[in-house]
Design a protein around this motif. Sequence first.
Motif, PDB file in Angstrom:
ATOM      1  N   ASP A   1      -1.641  13.787  -4.590  1.00 23.65           N
ATOM      2  CA  ASP A   1      -2.884  14.277  -5.177  1.00 23.65           C
ATOM      3  C   ASP A   1      -3.661  15.195  -4.227  1.00 23.65           C
ATOM      4  OD1 ASP A   1      -2.300  12.814  -7.440  1.00 23.65           O
ATOM      5  OD2 ASP A   1      -3.539  11.107  -6.852  1.00 23.65           O
TER       6      ASP A   1
ATOM      7  N   VAL B   1       6.537  10.040  -6.712  1.00 23.14           N
ATOM      8  CA  VAL B   1       5.922   8.946  -5.953  1.00 23.14           C
ATOM      9  C   VAL B   1       6.873   7.763  -5.854  1.00 23.14           C
ATOM     10  CG1 VAL B   1       4.079   7.207  -6.019  1.00 23.14           C
ATOM     11  CG2 VAL B   1       3.543   9.616  -6.424  1.00 23.14           C
TER      12      VAL B   1
ATOM     13  N   GLU C   1       8.527   6.165  -2.466  1.00 22.69           N
ATOM     14  CA  GLU C   1       8.348   4.744  -2.188  1.00 22.69           C
ATOM     15  C   GLU C   1       9.693   4.085  -1.905  1.00 22.69           C
ATOM     16  OE1 GLU C   1       5.629   1.441  -4.412  1.00 22.69           O
ATOM     17  OE2 GLU C   1       7.209   2.366  -5.606  1.00 22.69           O
TER      18      GLU C   1
ATOM     19  N   ALA D   1      -2.106  -5.446 -10.336  1.00 23.34           N
ATOM     20  CA  ALA D   1      -1.842  -4.048 -10.690  1.00 23.34           C
ATOM     21  C   ALA D   1      -0.870  -3.951 -11.850  1.00 23.34           C
ATOM     22  CB  ALA D   1      -1.294  -3.299  -9.473  1.00 23.34           C
TER      23      ALA D   1
ATOM     24  N   ARG E   1       4.872  10.716 -11.288  1.00 15.96           N
ATOM     25  CA  ARG E   1       5.271   9.311 -11.254  1.00 15.96           C
ATOM     26  C   ARG E   1       6.611   9.137 -10.552  1.00 15.96           C
ATOM     27  NH1 ARG E   1       8.582   6.145 -14.099  1.00 15.96           N
ATOM     28  NH2 ARG E   1       9.116   7.831 -15.538  1.00 15.96           N
TER      29      ARG E   1
ATOM     30  N   GLY F   1       0.779  -1.234   0.000  1.00 20.03           N
ATOM     31  CA  GLY F   1       0.000   0.000   0.000  1.00 20.03           C
ATOM     32  C   GLY F   1       0.803   1.273   0.000  1.00 20.03           C
TER      33      GLY F   1
ATOM     34  N   ARG G   1       2.691   2.711  -2.339  1.00 24.87           N
ATOM     35  CA  ARG G   1       2.538   3.564  -3.518  1.00 24.87           C
ATOM     36  C   ARG G   1       1.213   4.316  -3.481  1.00 24.87           C
ATOM     37  NH1 ARG G   1       4.376   1.448  -9.257  1.00 24.87           N
ATOM     38  NH2 ARG G   1       6.270   1.522  -7.992  1.00 24.87           N
ATOM     39  N   ALA G   2       0.139   3.631  -3.125  1.00 19.62           N
ATOM     40  CA  ALA G   2      -1.161   4.288  -3.063  1.00 19.62           C
ATOM     41  C   ALA G   2      -1.156   5.406  -2.022  1.00 19.62           C
ATOM     42  CB  ALA G   2      -2.248   3.268  -2.735  1.00 19.62           C
ATOM     43  N   ARG G   3      -0.458   5.172  -0.921  1.00 17.97           N
ATOM     44  CA  ARG G   3      -0.393   6.197   0.127  1.00 17.97           C
ATOM     45  C   ARG G   3       0.340   7.438  -0.344  1.00 17.97           C
ATOM     46  NH1 ARG G   3       3.505   5.784   3.669  1.00 17.97           N
ATOM     47  NH2 ARG G   3       3.551   3.511   3.478  1.00 17.97           N
ATOM     48  N   TRP G   4       1.475   7.246  -1.042  1.00 19.80           N
ATOM     49  CA  TRP G   4       2.229   8.400  -1.544  1.00 19.80           C
ATOM     50  C   TRP G   4       1.476   9.088  -2.677  1.00 19.80           C
ATOM     51  CZ3 TRP G   4       5.249  10.121   1.816  1.00 19.80           C
ATOM     52  CH2 TRP G   4       6.100   9.311   2.574  1.00 19.80           C
ATOM     53  N   GLU G   5       0.754   8.319  -3.477  1.00 19.13           N
ATOM     54  CA  GLU G   5      -0.063   8.941  -4.529  1.00 19.13           C
ATOM     55  C   GLU G   5      -1.148   9.825  -3.925  1.00 19.13           C
ATOM     56  OE1 GLU G   5       0.295   5.637  -8.141  1.00 19.13           O
ATOM     57  OE2 GLU G   5      -1.342   5.512  -6.682  1.00 19.13           O
ATOM     58  N   ARG G   6      -1.748   9.368  -2.818  1.00 18.85           N
ATOM     59  CA  ARG G   6      -2.763  10.196  -2.151  1.00 18.85           C
ATOM     60  C   ARG G   6      -2.145  11.480  -1.609  1.00 18.85           C
ATOM     61  NH1 ARG G   6      -4.525   5.258  -0.109  1.00 18.85           N
ATOM     62  NH2 ARG G   6      -3.496   5.663   1.900  1.00 18.85           N
TER      63      ARG G   6
END
Length: 299
Positions: free
Chosen positions: A125, A156, A160, A226, A153, A115, A117-122
């Motif tokens: 964003d 992030v 990560e 993914a 990209r 999780g 990558r999703a956390r850093w993307e949030r």
Amino acid sequence: MAERVIGIFGPTASGKSDVAAVLRELIPAEVVSADAMQVYHGLPILTNRSPEPERLVEIWPLSHLASVGEYAPLAHAAIDDTLTAGKTPLVVGGTGLYLRAALAELELPPAPAPGARARWERLYDESGAAVAHERLEALDPAAAARVHPNDRRRVVRALELAESGGSLVPQRESLFGGAWRHPTLVVGLDVPKPELDRRIAERTRRMFEVGVEEEVRAALTGELSATARKIIGLDEVATMPREEAIEALIARSRRYAAYQRKWLRRLEGLVIVAGDRPPEETAAEIVTLARARERLPRP
């Protein structure tokens, strides 16, 4: 007999598989795929799977979360097995990182936390590029100096890596140069852009003629990881009317080819050969180059 390896890199539709097939007729050789998408089973048309025998293709289901870290030791074993059998490994692919990982001992970063990558993307964003880049400066100043805040990209990815104890900087510096595991000749197939664009369009239309839509529908009935969801054309074929999907896939493939050509220019020690001619001529030149460099025994 001296150990020897031949790497063949080039943009999509540059004719890598055709050249490799001819090389297998000219010398005792086995093909080891270096393609991040052809590792998956179930999408041979969409991923342009060669009809010729290759190692490390269709080795994982679409539900598998593939990684270069898992691929690299498999590629090393395939290359070493081929050498032990007295044959020449032909490492063929258009995924630059997979090619480097197959041919060299890369210091790959540790696996990120689930999780991450999703956390850093949030963070990027929701809090904005400046905040995310400031966080990167705190964790990895060297990487922050290399990455523009607006490059989502890479910001992030750098975050990560930094969180898991790695860094984007040494990873980037090892991608394009460094010692190979075995004496290796790496060739790049160069095809002029107008010809490459024509080939991409022709190949894309042929994919639809031979059933790529049915293939994608069948694939989407199961679980996709993914990484599998990143296969070029999957969304376009699944969601667009045929003609729109064809044009969208052509455009996306051409953008990907431009990205691959950047790798082509940056790989250290790469020997450029013309790919806009019959594969027999290109393969013959590669054999001549290899023998001139004492990578292959003379007949």
